[in-house]
Design a protein around this motif. Sequence first.
Motif, PDB file in Angstrom:
ATOM      1  N   MET A   1       0.762  -1.342  -0.005  1.00  0.00           N
ATOM      2  CA  MET A   1       0.138   0.105   0.022  1.00  0.00           C
ATOM      3  C   MET A   1       0.940   1.076   0.001  1.00  0.00           C
ATOM      4  N   GLY A   2       2.191   1.179  -0.260  1.00  0.00           N
ATOM      5  CA  GLY A   2       2.977   2.228  -0.343  1.00  0.00           C
ATOM      6  C   GLY A   2       3.351   2.769   0.999  1.00  0.00           C
ATOM      7  N   ILE A   3       3.336   1.890   2.009  1.00  0.00           N
ATOM      8  CA  ILE A   3       3.770   2.408   3.261  1.00  0.00           C
ATOM      9  C   ILE A   3       5.204   2.077   3.704  1.00  0.00           C
ATOM     10  N   SER A   4       6.080   2.788   3.868  1.00  0.00           N
ATOM     11  CA  SER A   4       7.477   2.416   4.388  1.00  0.00           C
ATOM     12  C   SER A   4       7.599   2.548   5.479  1.00  0.00           C
ATOM     13  N   ASN A   5       8.749   2.360   6.322  1.00  0.00           N
ATOM     14  CA  ASN A   5       8.879   2.582   7.832  1.00  0.00           C
ATOM     15  C   ASN A   5       9.208   3.877   8.205  1.00  0.00           C
ATOM     16  N   ASP A   6       9.385   4.855   7.340  1.00  0.00           N
ATOM     17  CA  ASP A   6       9.471   6.161   7.780  1.00  0.00           C
ATOM     18  C   ASP A   6       8.220   6.984   7.291  1.00  0.00           C
ATOM     19  N   SER A   7       7.334   6.466   6.665  1.00  0.00           N
ATOM     20  CA  SER A   7       6.156   6.974   6.226  1.00  0.00           C
ATOM     21  C   SER A   7       5.405   7.737   7.620  1.00  0.00           C
ATOM     22  N   HIS A   8       4.723   8.851   7.252  1.00  0.00           N
ATOM     23  CA  HIS A   8       3.754   9.506   8.165  1.00  0.00           C
ATOM     24  C   HIS A   8       2.498   9.076   7.994  1.00  0.00           C
ATOM     25  N   VAL A   9       1.934   8.293   8.684  1.00  0.00           N
ATOM     26  CA  VAL A   9       0.656   7.410   8.596  1.00  0.00           C
ATOM     27  C   VAL A   9      -0.621   8.183   9.346  1.00  0.00           C
ATOM     28  N   VAL A  10      -1.536   8.474   8.493  1.00  0.00           N
ATOM     29  CA  VAL A  10      -2.784   9.068   9.314  1.00  0.00           C
ATOM     30  C   VAL A  10      -3.891   8.217   8.973  1.00  0.00           C
ATOM     31  N   ILE A  11      -4.560   7.773  10.364  1.00  0.00           N
ATOM     32  CA  ILE A  11      -5.325   6.763  10.373  1.00  0.00           C
ATOM     33  C   ILE A  11      -6.856   7.281  10.884  1.00  0.00           C
ATOM     34  N   TYR A  12      -7.653   6.892  10.124  1.00  0.00           N
ATOM     35  CA  TYR A  12      -9.417   7.180  10.530  1.00  0.00           C
ATOM     36  C   TYR A  12     -10.081   6.033  10.463  1.00  0.00           C
ATOM     37  N   ASP A  13     -11.296   6.393  11.289  1.00  0.00           N
ATOM     38  CA  ASP A  13     -12.279   5.375  10.894  1.00  0.00           C
ATOM     39  C   ASP A  13     -13.504   5.664   9.999  1.00  0.00           C
ATOM     40  N   ALA A  14     -14.140   4.600   9.714  1.00  0.00           N
ATOM     41  CA  ALA A  14     -15.367   4.948   8.880  1.00  0.00           C
ATOM     42  C   ALA A  14     -16.548   5.516   9.291  1.00  0.00           C
ATOM     43  N   ALA A  15     -16.687   5.296  10.602  1.00  0.00           N
ATOM     44  CA  ALA A  15     -18.105   5.539  11.146  1.00  0.00           C
ATOM     45  C   ALA A  15     -17.925   5.843  12.636  1.00  0.00           C
ATOM     46  N   GLN A  16     -16.707   5.928  13.320  1.00  0.00           N
ATOM     47  CA  GLN A  16     -16.527   6.096  14.481  1.00  0.00           C
ATOM     48  C   GLN A  16     -15.512   7.329  14.835  1.00  0.00           C
ATOM     49  N   SER A  17     -15.651   7.988  16.197  1.00  0.00           N
ATOM     50  CA  SER A  17     -14.787   8.996  16.242  1.00  0.00           C
ATOM     51  C   SER A  17     -13.150   8.507  16.635  1.00  0.00           C
ATOM     52  N   ILE A  18     -13.124   7.560  17.162  1.00  0.00           N
ATOM     53  CA  ILE A  18     -11.865   7.056  17.493  1.00  0.00           C
ATOM     54  C   ILE A  18     -11.656   5.601  16.977  1.00  0.00           C
ATOM     55  N   GLY A  19     -12.474   4.460  17.703  1.00  0.00           N
ATOM     56  CA  GLY A  19     -12.718   3.395  17.456  1.00  0.00           C
ATOM     57  C   GLY A  19     -11.606   2.472  17.030  1.00  0.00           C
ATOM     58  N   ALA A  20     -11.731   1.729  15.908  1.00  0.00           N
ATOM     59  CA  ALA A  20     -10.260   0.938  15.634  1.00  0.00           C
ATOM     60  C   ALA A  20      -9.228   1.606  15.139  1.00  0.00           C
ATOM     61  N   ALA A  21      -9.190   3.066  15.042  1.00  0.00           N
ATOM     62  CA  ALA A  21      -8.237   3.728  14.379  1.00  0.00           C
ATOM     63  C   ALA A  21      -6.905   3.524  15.566  1.00  0.00           C
ATOM     64  N   ALA A  22      -7.431   3.606  16.767  1.00  0.00           N
ATOM     65  CA  ALA A  22      -6.255   3.543  17.816  1.00  0.00           C
ATOM     66  C   ALA A  22      -5.553   2.102  17.895  1.00  0.00           C
ATOM     67  N   ARG A  23      -6.441   1.114  17.538  1.00  0.00           N
ATOM     68  CA  ARG A  23      -5.873  -0.267  17.442  1.00  0.00           C
ATOM     69  C   ARG A  23      -4.764  -0.417  16.104  1.00  0.00           C
ATOM     70  N   VAL A  24      -5.154   0.365  15.047  1.00  0.00           N
ATOM     71  CA  VAL A  24      -4.217   0.183  14.208  1.00  0.00           C
ATOM     72  C   VAL A  24      -2.793   1.324  14.538  1.00  0.00           C
ATOM     73  N   LEU A  25      -3.063   2.266  15.012  1.00  0.00           N
ATOM     74  CA  LEU A  25      -1.992   3.094  15.526  1.00  0.00           C
ATOM     75  C   LEU A  25      -1.227   2.018  16.397  1.00  0.00           C
ATOM     76  N   TRP A  26      -1.843   1.559  17.403  1.00  0.00           N
ATOM     77  CA  TRP A  26      -0.899   0.606  18.443  1.00  0.00           C
ATOM     78  C   TRP A  26      -0.320  -0.411  17.822  1.00  0.00           C
ATOM     79  N   THR A  27      -0.869  -1.035  16.718  1.00  0.00           N
ATOM     80  CA  THR A  27      -0.046  -2.104  15.933  1.00  0.00           C
ATOM     81  C   THR A  27       0.842  -1.399  14.957  1.00  0.00           C
ATOM     82  N   PHE A  28       0.797  -0.322  14.588  1.00  0.00           N
ATOM     83  CA  PHE A  28       2.017   0.218  13.863  1.00  0.00           C
ATOM     84  C   PHE A  28       3.367   0.313  15.142  1.00  0.00           C
ATOM     85  N   ARG A  29       2.981   0.763  16.204  1.00  0.00           N
ATOM     86  CA  ARG A  29       4.064   0.784  17.298  1.00  0.00           C
ATOM     87  C   ARG A  29       4.164  -0.640  17.584  1.00  0.00           C
ATOM     88  N   VAL A  30       3.449  -1.418  17.386  1.00  0.00           N
ATOM     89  CA  VAL A  30       4.050  -2.740  18.077  1.00  0.00           C
ATOM     90  C   VAL A  30       5.129  -3.401  16.825  1.00  0.00           C
TER      91      VAL A  30
END
Length: 227
Positions: A1-30
Amino acid sequence: MGISNDSHVVIYDAAQSIGAAARVLWTFRVFGHQGGLSILEGGLPAWIEAGYPTVSGVLGLVPGEEFPVEPKKYIANFNKHLVKSFQEVRENLSTPVSARKLIIDARPAGRFLGIDPEPRPGLSSGHMPGSISLPHSKLLASGNNKGFLRGKELAKALTDAGINLSEPAIHSCGSGVNASITWLGEILSRSEIKSGTWEELEDGLSVYDGSWTEWAGRVEDGAIIEK
């Protein structure tokens, strides 16, 4: 998907204010992501409400799509400090209280107290011994398309639940998604007190990946349920 180790990734949800976006961010950190990580508060609904454009299709993954991307090589480096396993949580509960990491439960209070049923069949509600209840919604602003509380309001929501921002904690929920919201809320509150890198701000904070789904399903393996 064109993401490299140094990409700045902006994450958003389809229908919630935070929701699964936080899980995706945590996964990137993991996975040891070294680039920037941001969450678009309010997600897609807020974007649309503000009048910004949208497109359809799976970008870059279907031949002929409007916005093709160039695949990149991504090298993941597992950050074990952000993840807790069933065994680690059980061992934590067997340590003296003075040395035990606080377990924060992000499920609704009724499920924590064992009053309301779990949404997954066959699982008993209740909570782990010594854990505290902090429904993830307590950290989010009220109203549509809102994100995290800020400043004193966020800090108060955390401290009212019994959390010391300077101490380590393990975040849990039903399946490991909403636990990522309270995990991120702690990091955000820490960042408002003092500046620091991701590594410094998340120090001592982790998510129990299996969360209640695993815990309540492993009573025969030593999981204790209190109500």
